[in-house]
Design a protein around this motif. Sequence first.
Motif, PDB file in Angstrom:
ATOM      1  N   MET A   1     -31.649 -17.934 -13.916  1.00  0.00           N
ATOM      2  CA  MET A   1     -30.847 -19.084 -13.512  1.00  0.00           C
ATOM      3  C   MET A   1     -29.975 -19.535 -14.676  1.00  0.00           C
ATOM      4  SD  MET A   1     -32.183 -22.873 -12.339  1.00  0.00           S
ATOM      5  CE  MET A   1     -32.844 -23.194 -13.974  1.00  0.00           C
ATOM      6  N   SER A   2     -28.684 -19.691 -14.448  1.00  0.00           N
ATOM      7  CA  SER A   2     -27.804 -20.188 -15.501  1.00  0.00           C
ATOM      8  C   SER A   2     -27.925 -21.705 -15.572  1.00  0.00           C
ATOM      9  CB  SER A   2     -26.351 -19.802 -15.218  1.00  0.00           C
ATOM     10  OG  SER A   2     -25.919 -20.349 -13.992  1.00  0.00           O
ATOM     11  N   LEU A   3     -28.022 -22.211 -16.807  1.00  0.00           N
ATOM     12  CA  LEU A   3     -28.207 -23.648 -16.993  1.00  0.00           C
ATOM     13  C   LEU A   3     -26.860 -24.362 -16.990  1.00  0.00           C
ATOM     14  CD1 LEU A   3     -30.907 -23.641 -19.804  1.00  0.00           C
ATOM     15  CD2 LEU A   3     -31.222 -23.673 -17.331  1.00  0.00           C
ATOM     16  N   PRO A   4     -26.821 -25.597 -16.500  1.00  0.00           N
ATOM     17  CA  PRO A   4     -25.572 -26.358 -16.514  1.00  0.00           C
ATOM     18  C   PRO A   4     -25.028 -26.502 -17.928  1.00  0.00           C
ATOM     19  CG  PRO A   4     -27.240 -27.457 -15.189  1.00  0.00           C
ATOM     20  CD  PRO A   4     -27.932 -26.355 -15.911  1.00  0.00           C
ATOM     21  N   ILE A   5     -23.713 -26.401 -18.056  1.00  0.00           N
ATOM     22  CA  ILE A   5     -23.052 -26.513 -19.359  1.00  0.00           C
ATOM     23  C   ILE A   5     -22.545 -27.931 -19.541  1.00  0.00           C
ATOM     24  CG2 ILE A   5     -21.129 -25.700 -20.776  1.00  0.00           C
ATOM     25  CD1 ILE A   5     -21.331 -23.036 -19.267  1.00  0.00           C
ATOM     26  N   ARG A   6     -22.802 -28.503 -20.700  1.00  0.00           N
ATOM     27  CA  ARG A   6     -22.348 -29.849 -20.995  1.00  0.00           C
ATOM     28  C   ARG A   6     -20.899 -29.826 -21.482  1.00  0.00           C
ATOM     29  NH1 ARG A   6     -26.818 -33.855 -23.213  1.00  0.00           N
ATOM     30  NH2 ARG A   6     -27.749 -34.038 -21.160  1.00  0.00           N
TER      31      ARG A   6
END
Length: 237
Positions: A1-6
């Motif tokens: 799963m790709s994590l959300p980018i800030r």
Amino acid sequence: MSLPIREGRDLLTPRPLFVERSVNPHAQGSAHLKMGRTEILATVSLEDRFAPHMRGKKEGWLTAEYAMLPRATSDRQPRERNLQNGRRHEIQRLMGRALRSCVDLRHFRGQTVYVDCDVLVADGGTRVASILAGYAALHDFSDRLILSGRLAEWPLTQAVGAISVGLVGTELRVDLDYAEDKVARADLNVVATETGQLIEVQGGAEGAPISVGEYMQLVELGVSAVQSLMTDFQRQL
């Protein structure tokens, strides 16, 4: 799963916070707060009536109400006319406990202080943003009472703030936006004072449990983040 980018901030940095006081000419105190893309309008009203359970007490009462406007989110949500809405009641109770902790209600015997928070735009963290907006509106309210001569003594006893913290994958993150909140393994809302005293923690694991150590890390991170946040926040008041 790709994590959300800030966008433009590291994992432990809150979203930009801006607050403007005295935005409602009719309210006895008010504030408009932006926390990233989340926006809250808070107003304070003082009424000469009190809750039945406060009869005979030497102090007044403070209560909070929370609502989300229909286009605060990407899809239109019906107005919350159902008084039994569980989520709204949970948030209101959290707000009330947080804000009562910072007001000396002996100044308002026989009266009720109402703090109303409306979510104009929601992008995660609406309950912690509402606590911050409510505190800002109470600050405005207190200023007006002092300047008008209705009170001789400052009624706020301490500065109170709140922040969300979470575990996204294996990463500790501060001030989760909606994209992060959706995928967090755990998320907490931490309410604390500017001096680092804990008022309340709300939240927990999503799905699989987390360790006691991870939970304590989140709490400690939240308290520290509130202290850092309140430094800039107080300057804006």
